[in-house]
Design a protein around this motif. Structure first.
Motif, PDB file in Angstrom:
ATOM      1  N   ILE A 426       9.554   7.537  14.182  1.00 26.13           N
ATOM      2  CA  ILE A 426       8.408   6.637  14.084  1.00 26.13           C
ATOM      3  C   ILE A 426       7.198   7.351  14.678  1.00 26.13           C
ATOM      4  N   THR A 427       6.166   7.519  13.875  1.00 24.05           N
ATOM      5  CA  THR A 427       5.000   8.254  14.346  1.00 24.05           C
ATOM      6  C   THR A 427       4.083   7.361  15.173  1.00 24.05           C
ATOM      7  N   TRP A 428       3.396   7.985  16.136  1.00 22.92           N
ATOM      8  CA  TRP A 428       2.450   7.283  17.008  1.00 22.92           C
ATOM      9  C   TRP A 428       1.221   6.819  16.235  1.00 22.92           C
ATOM     10  N   LEU A 429       0.915   7.462  15.105  1.00 24.95           N
ATOM     11  CA  LEU A 429      -0.347   7.212  14.415  1.00 24.95           C
ATOM     12  C   LEU A 429      -0.421   5.819  13.795  1.00 24.95           C
ATOM     13  N   ASN A 430       0.692   5.353  13.256  1.00 25.30           N
ATOM     14  CA  ASN A 430       0.682   4.020  12.636  1.00 25.30           C
ATOM     15  C   ASN A 430       1.831   3.145  13.124  1.00 25.30           C
ATOM     16  N   ALA A 431       2.518   3.597  14.176  1.00 24.52           N
ATOM     17  CA  ALA A 431       3.651   2.857  14.742  1.00 24.52           C
ATOM     18  C   ALA A 431       4.674   2.518  13.665  1.00 24.52           C
ATOM     19  N   ALA A 432       4.852   3.422  12.724  1.00 23.03           N
ATOM     20  CA  ALA A 432       5.759   3.192  11.601  1.00 23.03           C
ATOM     21  C   ALA A 432       6.227   4.549  11.075  1.00 23.03           C
ATOM     22  N   ARG A 433       6.898   4.505   9.942  1.00 23.40           N
ATOM     23  CA  ARG A 433       7.355   5.733   9.300  1.00 23.40           C
ATOM     24  C   ARG A 433       6.183   6.447   8.633  1.00 23.40           C
ATOM     25  N   ARG A 434       6.244   7.765   8.641  1.00 21.31           N
ATOM     26  CA  ARG A 434       5.252   8.588   7.949  1.00 21.31           C
ATOM     27  C   ARG A 434       5.933   9.901   7.570  1.00 21.31           C
ATOM     28  N   HIS A 435       5.452  10.525   6.523  1.00 25.29           N
ATOM     29  CA  HIS A 435       5.958  11.819   6.067  1.00 25.29           C
ATOM     30  C   HIS A 435       7.443  11.752   5.703  1.00 25.29           C
ATOM     31  N   PHE A 436       8.281  12.593   6.302  1.00 23.67           N
ATOM     32  CA  PHE A 436       9.693  12.661   5.941  1.00 23.67           C
ATOM     33  C   PHE A 436      10.362  11.298   6.062  1.00 23.67           C
ATOM     34  N   ALA A 437      10.168  10.625   7.190  1.00 25.71           N
ATOM     35  CA  ALA A 437      10.822   9.326   7.398  1.00 25.71           C
ATOM     36  C   ALA A 437      10.361   8.299   6.384  1.00 25.71           C
ATOM     37  N   ALA A 438       9.071   8.327   5.996  1.00 26.94           N
ATOM     38  CA  ALA A 438       8.546   7.353   5.038  1.00 26.94           C
ATOM     39  C   ALA A 438       9.037   7.621   3.629  1.00 26.94           C
ATOM     40  N   TRP A 575      -6.450   3.664  10.189  1.00 23.86           N
ATOM     41  CA  TRP A 575      -5.105   3.212  10.536  1.00 23.86           C
ATOM     42  C   TRP A 575      -5.145   1.791  11.098  1.00 23.86           C
ATOM     43  N   GLY A 576      -6.154   1.032  10.619  1.00 22.27           N
ATOM     44  CA  GLY A 576      -6.173  -0.392  10.904  1.00 22.27           C
ATOM     45  C   GLY A 576      -5.253  -1.108   9.925  1.00 22.27           C
ATOM     46  N   THR A 577      -5.310  -2.430   9.918  1.00 13.57           N
ATOM     47  CA  THR A 577      -4.464  -3.206   9.010  1.00 13.57           C
ATOM     48  C   THR A 577      -4.757  -2.815   7.571  1.00 13.57           C
ATOM     49  N   ALA A 578      -3.709  -2.523   6.822  1.00 14.37           N
ATOM     50  CA  ALA A 578      -3.854  -2.129   5.421  1.00 14.37           C
ATOM     51  C   ALA A 578      -4.156  -3.343   4.549  1.00 14.37           C
ATOM     52  N   SER A 579      -4.606  -3.071   3.342  1.00 18.08           N
ATOM     53  CA  SER A 579      -4.990  -4.117   2.393  1.00 18.08           C
ATOM     54  C   SER A 579      -4.027  -4.168   1.224  1.00 18.08           C
ATOM     55  N   GLY A 608       3.781  -5.119   3.609  1.00 15.08           N
ATOM     56  CA  GLY A 608       4.333  -3.772   3.703  1.00 15.08           C
ATOM     57  C   GLY A 608       4.814  -3.453   5.102  1.00 15.08           C
ATOM     58  N   TYR A 609       5.692  -2.466   5.176  1.00 17.46           N
ATOM     59  CA  TYR A 609       6.263  -2.053   6.453  1.00 17.46           C
ATOM     60  C   TYR A 609       5.388  -1.053   7.192  1.00 17.46           C
ATOM     61  N   VAL A 610       4.347  -0.557   6.538  1.00 17.80           N
ATOM     62  CA  VAL A 610       3.432   0.392   7.180  1.00 17.80           C
ATOM     63  C   VAL A 610       2.034  -0.223   7.197  1.00 17.80           C
ATOM     64  N   LEU A 611       1.569  -0.623   8.349  1.00 14.32           N
ATOM     65  CA  LEU A 611       0.242  -1.211   8.563  1.00 14.32           C
ATOM     66  C   LEU A 611       0.027  -2.519   7.821  1.00 14.32           C
ATOM     67  N   SER A 692       5.354  -0.465   1.161  1.00 14.87           N
ATOM     68  CA  SER A 692       5.384  -1.737   0.436  1.00 14.87           C
ATOM     69  C   SER A 692       6.443  -1.742  -0.655  1.00 14.87           C
ATOM     70  N   LEU A 693       6.778  -0.564  -1.191  1.00 16.71           N
ATOM     71  CA  LEU A 693       7.874  -0.472  -2.162  1.00 16.71           C
ATOM     72  C   LEU A 693       9.151  -1.099  -1.611  1.00 16.71           C
ATOM     73  N   ALA A 694       9.410  -0.849  -0.329  1.00 17.46           N
ATOM     74  CA  ALA A 694      10.685  -1.256   0.272  1.00 17.46           C
ATOM     75  C   ALA A 694      10.689  -2.692   0.772  1.00 17.46           C
ATOM     76  N   PHE A 695       9.534  -3.335   0.809  1.00 16.90           N
ATOM     77  CA  PHE A 695       9.424  -4.670   1.398  1.00 16.90           C
ATOM     78  C   PHE A 695      10.375  -5.646   0.701  1.00 16.90           C
ATOM     79  N   ASN A 696      10.981  -6.523   1.505  1.00 17.42           N
ATOM     80  CA  ASN A 696      11.913  -7.533   0.977  1.00 17.42           C
ATOM     81  C   ASN A 696      13.037  -6.877   0.178  1.00 17.42           C
ATOM     82  N   ASN A 697      13.561  -5.806   0.751  1.00 17.72           N
ATOM     83  CA  ASN A 697      14.684  -5.102   0.128  1.00 17.72           C
ATOM     84  C   ASN A 697      14.360  -4.672  -1.305  1.00 17.72           C
ATOM     85  N   TYR A 698      13.148  -4.111  -1.481  1.00 23.36           N
ATOM     86  CA  TYR A 698      12.689  -3.545  -2.742  1.00 23.36           C
ATOM     87  C   TYR A 698      12.499  -4.603  -3.840  1.00 23.36           C
ATOM     88  N   ASP A 699      12.355  -5.849  -3.451  1.00 25.58           N
ATOM     89  CA  ASP A 699      12.109  -6.917  -4.417  1.00 25.58           C
ATOM     90  C   ASP A 699      10.713  -7.482  -4.155  1.00 25.58           C
TER      91      ASP A 699
END
Length: 717
Positions: A426-438, A575-579, A608-611, A692-699
């Motif tokens: 989990i990266t410090w930049l967005n408190a979520a997955r980024r790059h390889f993990a994302a 890296w504020g709240t995404a739209s 989404g799970y990122v921002l 956002s692709l993965a949100f709600n188990n990809y549904d």
């Protein structure tokens, strides 16, 4: 003791063997092999799923400590070893740090300790040291304030003693100063044979670099007598020769050539740079310098602890050696390329150059972290891995960092432990997955889609080009394919021109020019240039890559903007709240109805799970006046809050009110292009799209829209 390790290859073919190099506490550890699948989001838990893979290399091993030894230098082992009694040297140096106890410029080891010598800078003192460390004869001179200035140093030993003379260059002749010193020695010089010559560092009894130099060295010479007495050259190294190699050339005719260790920077200005040229190919003698750093680390040089061979039937994918010792669990990831007989129609192109560019980065600290935090939704929270990286500088740096002397890092290597290259980091930049993990969000979506796919890396595409791409109907990118090589870019353009389909499922992609060194795809070079969103600035005469000679910086500044192929290019960052995205009027065109099948007029990706949304982090937009193809269709567009700002290269002057609420150019566009050649291109223009692709188990509507386009690209005929 933390488990550390790396592999000798980042990707392998089925049937290949891969070596694993590990440092761990002196206790048993277990190894198993796993295939890494998509992120499982059932019940809100976000963990990359693992599938155990049988391999005879799995088992129990005994841990041992392996040390990291940073510091770049040149080493020469002369054959046959010349015999010397008196000696001399002549060298130009440009120190960039003076607050170190000892920095070696030159060191010569002979078969007699009392005749070995070194030229060093010790806390601002220039010192010529003769003899063993405990009983050295030392001649010192005060360098005064010479940081960043070229210093000419000459001297050596004659029959009477030691002599050293230096002169510091200034902008004007009146600014030059220098000093000459002599130390009388009673003992007559003794003959000795030279065993080793070092430039930029010395070596301890374990052959580890010590007393590492920070700065530039130009064209040193090793002589039979002090330069002031016209000593004959034993060796003279011209660093303008072989700028694209790790070899240094002796032009004396004696053949005492050497090699560079830990990849110092070549293609940098020397003292003869006149300011009239910016390409080293025009007159290499003006770039006859090498920049050495105490914190360069290109190859840790560890021994192999275990190796594994994977059968020729191994499916393409992302794998890891999973190492467990006590309560510690570590993954050492690698990629398995497609088998020759694969019938999969989709290729996932893992942006491994991006992973490598960010390897062991320190951006969360200091002024740069504070600047980022002003555009972040959350306060910076550094995790255990971030803290470990910061407290262990011997791990080496990312190309987002600066060296200890303030110069920018131009190289990053897989041949060392990269501790933030982990599937659940989990990266410090967005408190979520980024790059390889994302990118496991995208892997999970492909698995949910239910059609087989293969995986390849940036290096695989660089080496195989159209031979690789032509086997697939669709190529899917990762979430942040920021660092392709020009060879990759050419291959992707050729692929699209021959009817292939591209799905660019990220943002800030195809942005920086990068290169490999003569097929060494384990090391990446990047020059930041002097414009664009960057962490350090290249001198205008140091923009060319040493490895290939091509112009570095942004692809857009080479006239190769990603808009020309993908329809979008970097436009905004925050890296504020995404739209979420709103549909455009063009999106309702009947010929685009397949994209929105099963969807209505609702906002796309307002989750989404990122921002918290699909449009966030770094954003790309279309611009028909700046290269977006005329047949591109902008189907979705976003707007943003005041934590989002334009990319530097998209503005020409500093003005107030340039953030998201006031600037319609700070946006992400989703673009669809029918190439008319049987294929098409989808570009989503946002790093957050994957989350956002993965949100709600990809549904969700992001996954449905993306799947509709993939289904369209896979249609028969």
């Amino acid at each position: 003791m933390k488990i550390l390790g790396y592999t000798d290859k980042i990707s392998i073919r089925p049937g290949d063997t891969i070596d694993f190099k590990v440092s761990a506490a002196a206790a048993p550890y277990s190894v198993e092999f796993v295939r890494l699948h998509g992120v499982s989001v059932d019940g809100g838990d976000q963990t990359v799923r693992e599938e155990k893979v049988d391999n005879s290399a799995a088992g129990i091993f005994m841990g041992r400590a392996q040390e990291l030894r940073p510091g770049s230098y040149a080493i020469i082992s002369p054959e046959p070893p010349p015999a010397i009694s008196t000696f001399g040297f002549d060298v130009w140096v440009q120190p960039t740090l003076l607050d170190r106890d000892c920095q070696t410029v030159l060191a010569v080891k002979t078969d007699r300790a009392e005749t070995s010598w070194s030229l060093v800078i010790a806390r601002g003192q220039l010192e010529l040291r003769l003899g063993s460390k405990e009983n050295a004869n030392t001649l010192s001179a005060d360098l005064k304030n010479c940081v960043g200035r070229w210093v000419h140093v000459a001297g050596g030993r004659n029959e009477h003693g030691l002599v050293v003379e230096y002169n510091v260059d200034g902008l004007w002749p009146a600014q030059r100063y220098g000093e000459k010193k002599f130390l009388e020695l009673a003992a007559a010089p003794e003959w000795a044979r030279v065993q080793r010559i070092l430039i930029g560092a010395n070596l301890d009894e374990r052959s580890f670099p010590i007393d590492r130099f920070n700065g530039r060295i130009e064209n040193p010479s090793f002589l039979t007598a002090p330069a002031q007495e016209d000593g004959e050259p034993i060796a003279s190294w011209h660093f303008s020769v072989g700028i694209d190699t790790l070899a240094i050339s002796d032009v004396s005719g004696n053949g005492f050539h050497g090699r560079l260790v830990n990849r110092p920077v070549r293609g940098v200005r020397g003292r003869q740079w006149m300011g009239t040229k910016v390409r080293y190919q025009e007159n290499p003698s003006e770039w006859s310098a090498i920049h050495f750093h105490e914190d360069d680390l290109n190859d840790a040089g560890w021994e192999t602890d275990f190796k594994a061979t994977f059968p020729e039937t191994t499916p393409s994918g992302i794998y890891a050696a999973k190492i467990t010792q006590g309560d510690q669990v570590e993954h050492l990831p690698f990629f398995v390329r497609p088998t020759e007989g694969s019938t999969n129609r989709i290729l996932f192109l893992a942006p491994t150059n991006t992973y490598l560019a960010y390897a062991n980065e320190h951006l969360g600290y200091g002024e740069r972290g504070e600047a980022h935090e002003k555009r972040m939704r959350d306060k910076i929270q550094l995790n255990e891995i971030d803290t470990f990286i910061h407290t262990h500088p011997e791990l080496g740096l990312s190309i987002y960092d600066r060296h200890a002397d303030g110069s920018g890092v131009t190289h990053s290597s897989w041949k060392r432990p990269v501790v933030n290259f982990r599937p659940n980091y989990i990266t410090w930049l967005n408190a979520a997955r980024r790059h390889f993990a994302a990118d496991f969000y995208i892997i999970g979506w492909l698995e949910t889609f239910g059609v087989g796919f293969d995986v390849a890396t940036d290096a695989d595409l660089h080496q195989s080009g159209m031979e690789l791409l032509s086997r697939y109907d669709v190529v899917v990118s990762g979430s942040h394919p920021e660092y392709p090589t020009s060879v990759e870019m050419d291959a992707l353009r050729a692929y699209a021109a021959q009817g292939g389909s591209l799905m660019y499922l990220g943002g800030n992609g195809w942005y920086w020019v990068t290169s490999y060194d003569r097929g060494d795809c384990m090391t990446l070079e990047c020059r930041r240039g002097y414009s664009g969103e960057r962490n350090w600035t290249s001198h205008p005469a140091e923009l060319l890559h040493a490895s290939t000679g091509e112009i570095g910086g942004l692809y857009s500044h080479r006239g190769q903007s990603s808009r020309l192929l993908f329809g979008v290019a970097s436009a905004g960052v925050g890296w504020g709240t995404a739209s979420g995205y709103s549909r455009t009027e063009d999106s309702y065109s009947p010929e685009l109805s397949f994209i929105f099948e099963g969807l209505g007029d609702e906002m796309i990706g307002a989750f989404g799970y990122v921002l918290g949304g699909a449009a966030g982090d770094e954003l790309d937009s279309a611009d028909f006046s700046a290269g977006t193809p005329s047949n591109a269709r902008v189907i979705l567009s976003s707007r943003h809050n005041d934590t989002y700002y334009p990319f530097l290269e998209s503005v020409t002057q500093v003005e107030p009110n340039v953030s998201g609420p006031f600037n319609p150019n700070v946006r992400s566009d989703v673009v669809f292009i029918d190439t008319g050649l049987g294929g098409g291109i989808l570009s989503v223009g946002s790093i957050c799209w994957a989350g956002s692709l993965a949100f709600n188990n990809y549904d969700n509507n992001v996954a449905k829209l993306t799947s509709n386009v993939l289904r369209h690209f896979l249609r028969e005929g």
